[in-house]
Motif scaffolding. Sequence first.
Motif, PDB file in Angstrom:
ATOM      1  N   LYS A  92     -69.730 -21.100  14.765  1.00  0.00           N
ATOM      2  CA  LYS A  92     -69.781 -21.837  16.328  1.00  0.00           C
ATOM      3  C   LYS A  92     -69.956 -23.218  16.443  1.00  0.00           C
ATOM      4  CE  LYS A  92     -66.687 -17.909  18.194  1.00  0.00           C
ATOM      5  NZ  LYS A  92     -66.816 -17.699  19.661  1.00  0.00           N
ATOM      6  N   CYS A  93     -69.900 -23.613  16.689  1.00  0.00           N
ATOM      7  CA  CYS A  93     -70.798 -25.702  17.379  1.00  0.00           C
ATOM      8  C   CYS A  93     -71.151 -25.122  18.304  1.00  0.00           C
ATOM      9  CB  CYS A  93     -69.580 -26.924  17.153  1.00  0.00           C
ATOM     10  SG  CYS A  93     -70.152 -28.147  17.611  1.00  0.00           S
ATOM     11  N   PRO A  94     -72.638 -25.726  18.457  1.00  0.00           N
ATOM     12  CA  PRO A  94     -73.516 -25.688  19.708  1.00  0.00           C
ATOM     13  C   PRO A  94     -73.213 -25.869  20.745  1.00  0.00           C
ATOM     14  CG  PRO A  94     -75.123 -25.170  17.693  1.00  0.00           C
ATOM     15  CD  PRO A  94     -73.261 -25.750  16.887  1.00  0.00           C
ATOM     16  N   ARG A  95     -72.227 -26.857  20.227  1.00  0.00           N
ATOM     17  CA  ARG A  95     -72.515 -28.371  21.291  1.00  0.00           C
ATOM     18  C   ARG A  95     -70.454 -27.366  22.013  1.00  0.00           C
ATOM     19  NH1 ARG A  95     -72.632 -34.378  19.299  1.00  0.00           N
ATOM     20  NH2 ARG A  95     -75.226 -34.687  19.790  1.00  0.00           N
ATOM     21  N   CYS A  96     -69.597 -27.694  21.332  1.00  0.00           N
ATOM     22  CA  CYS A  96     -68.220 -27.653  22.363  1.00  0.00           C
ATOM     23  C   CYS A  96     -67.866 -26.190  21.818  1.00  0.00           C
ATOM     24  CB  CYS A  96     -67.532 -28.391  21.468  1.00  0.00           C
ATOM     25  SG  CYS A  96     -67.202 -28.120  19.260  1.00  0.00           S
ATOM     26  N   GLY A  97     -68.168 -25.106  20.982  1.00  0.00           N
ATOM     27  CA  GLY A  97     -68.384 -23.760  20.709  1.00  0.00           C
ATOM     28  C   GLY A  97     -67.015 -23.853  19.907  1.00  0.00           C
ATOM     29  N   GLY A  98     -66.526 -24.691  19.430  1.00  0.00           N
ATOM     30  CA  GLY A  98     -65.422 -24.647  18.405  1.00  0.00           C
ATOM     31  C   GLY A  98     -65.714 -24.137  17.313  1.00  0.00           C
ATOM     32  N   ARG A  99     -64.511 -23.859  16.124  1.00  0.00           N
ATOM     33  CA  ARG A  99     -64.798 -23.347  14.442  1.00  0.00           C
ATOM     34  C   ARG A  99     -65.102 -24.215  13.402  1.00  0.00           C
ATOM     35  NH1 ARG A  99     -63.933 -18.875  12.499  1.00  0.00           N
ATOM     36  NH2 ARG A  99     -64.078 -18.818  10.123  1.00  0.00           N
ATOM     37  N   VAL A 100     -66.953 -23.948  13.400  1.00  0.00           N
ATOM     38  CA  VAL A 100     -67.660 -25.136  12.048  1.00  0.00           C
ATOM     39  C   VAL A 100     -66.621 -24.525  10.636  1.00  0.00           C
ATOM     40  CG1 VAL A 100     -68.821 -25.429  13.131  1.00  0.00           C
ATOM     41  CG2 VAL A 100     -69.569 -23.873  11.677  1.00  0.00           C
ATOM     42  N   ARG A 101     -66.804 -26.259   9.747  1.00  0.00           N
ATOM     43  CA  ARG A 101     -66.438 -25.804   8.684  1.00  0.00           C
ATOM     44  C   ARG A 101     -67.542 -26.332   7.515  1.00  0.00           C
ATOM     45  NH1 ARG A 101     -61.399 -29.720   9.201  1.00  0.00           N
ATOM     46  NH2 ARG A 101     -59.882 -28.734  10.006  1.00  0.00           N
ATOM     47  N   PRO A 102     -67.880 -25.290   6.304  1.00  0.00           N
ATOM     48  CA  PRO A 102     -68.742 -25.349   5.570  1.00  0.00           C
ATOM     49  C   PRO A 102     -68.598 -26.851   5.022  1.00  0.00           C
ATOM     50  CG  PRO A 102     -68.145 -23.379   4.663  1.00  0.00           C
ATOM     51  CD  PRO A 102     -66.590 -24.146   5.905  1.00  0.00           C
ATOM     52  N   VAL A 103     -69.869 -27.749   4.799  1.00  0.00           N
ATOM     53  CA  VAL A 103     -68.870 -28.669   3.731  1.00  0.00           C
ATOM     54  C   VAL A 103     -69.709 -28.424   2.345  1.00  0.00           C
ATOM     55  CG1 VAL A 103     -70.231 -31.154   2.985  1.00  0.00           C
ATOM     56  CG2 VAL A 103     -70.259 -30.270   5.744  1.00  0.00           C
ATOM     57  N   ILE A 104     -70.325 -27.702   2.318  1.00  0.00           N
ATOM     58  CA  ILE A 104     -70.266 -27.243   0.864  1.00  0.00           C
ATOM     59  C   ILE A 104     -70.204 -25.733   0.707  1.00  0.00           C
ATOM     60  CG2 ILE A 104     -72.708 -28.614  -0.414  1.00  0.00           C
ATOM     61  CD1 ILE A 104     -74.167 -26.892   0.371  1.00  0.00           C
ATOM     62  N   LYS A 105     -69.086 -25.497  -0.211  1.00  0.00           N
ATOM     63  CA  LYS A 105     -68.265 -24.146  -0.378  1.00  0.00           C
ATOM     64  C   LYS A 105     -69.524 -23.229  -1.350  1.00  0.00           C
ATOM     65  CE  LYS A 105     -64.696 -21.718  -2.679  1.00  0.00           C
ATOM     66  NZ  LYS A 105     -63.452 -22.443  -3.191  1.00  0.00           N
ATOM     67  N   PRO A 106     -69.598 -21.876  -1.042  1.00  0.00           N
ATOM     68  CA  PRO A 106     -70.644 -20.868  -2.319  1.00  0.00           C
ATOM     69  C   PRO A 106     -69.928 -20.712  -3.589  1.00  0.00           C
ATOM     70  CG  PRO A 106     -70.443 -19.802  -0.128  1.00  0.00           C
ATOM     71  CD  PRO A 106     -69.599 -21.089  -0.436  1.00  0.00           C
TER      72      PRO A 106
END
Length: 276
Positions: A229-243
């Motif tokens: 979750k985003c520390p600012r808005c609490g929304g879901r974050v997306r990984p920029v790089i994929k495992p």
Amino acid sequence: MFVGSWLFQGLNVNKYARDATPIVPPEPIAELQGVDDDTIRRLLNGLRVLISLASIIAWTKKLGLRVFIHGAAIPDPVDDFIRASLAGGADGVIPGDFVKINNDAINVISTSASDSPVGYVMVNTSNINIGNVRSYGVIILDPPADIDWLVRVRDMLRTGAGVKEVFVALGADKLRADFIKSVADMVDGIVIMEIPIIVSLSFDENPALNVFRCPNCYVDYETSNEIRKCPRCGGRVRPVIKPWGKATILKDGVLRLKGLEEIRVMRLEPPKTINL
């Protein structure tokens, strides 16, 4: 735009950017371990051309134009460049005289004169007349940088010959942002006859970090931990790089392949980066 992740197959890859991901400096494309000099050279040589092709196509598509790739512009291995074309959103490929396309994933465009109403005729500027050939579209080879001339020819082909689409075939000298923008409202699409190199790539030895993006705040968070979750808005974050496969613990000295230059209109500006 990144493309070419399949070139990493068989290497010790920790993470990689998804194909068709717009990138701006200095976002990481991939994190590799244990690569030798020959492998690095092979990757750089292959990725520079593939990323350039995908980026040019994607940028042109953002202007509302259709894009074909001519077989003369496609070196070996052909399938790699077909994948790059698809990642950018290409509408089709013209085989040409010496290139055979054996890939069902992309449309093959016919330019041979026939009785079929569907197809494209290639003409040069010295002879625009297509005769009695019934053609869906016309491709003008190496058009002059004269917008008035292009508009007159386009209108003549549409009204006089019943052509539905008019394309311009561009070499590296005219495959530039300023020229493509100038004809974007005049023609229906472009044909790429050469692939100019528009990206440079390098490796660095910075410690590897996880990068997560909040699409709401347009902020990237670099962290050694996983966040959801985003520390600012609490929304879901997306990984920029994929495992790549199973997650591994990254150590200092992991090589990160970076894009140093890119068509910046793909994203007007990079996201703000916050280190956690």
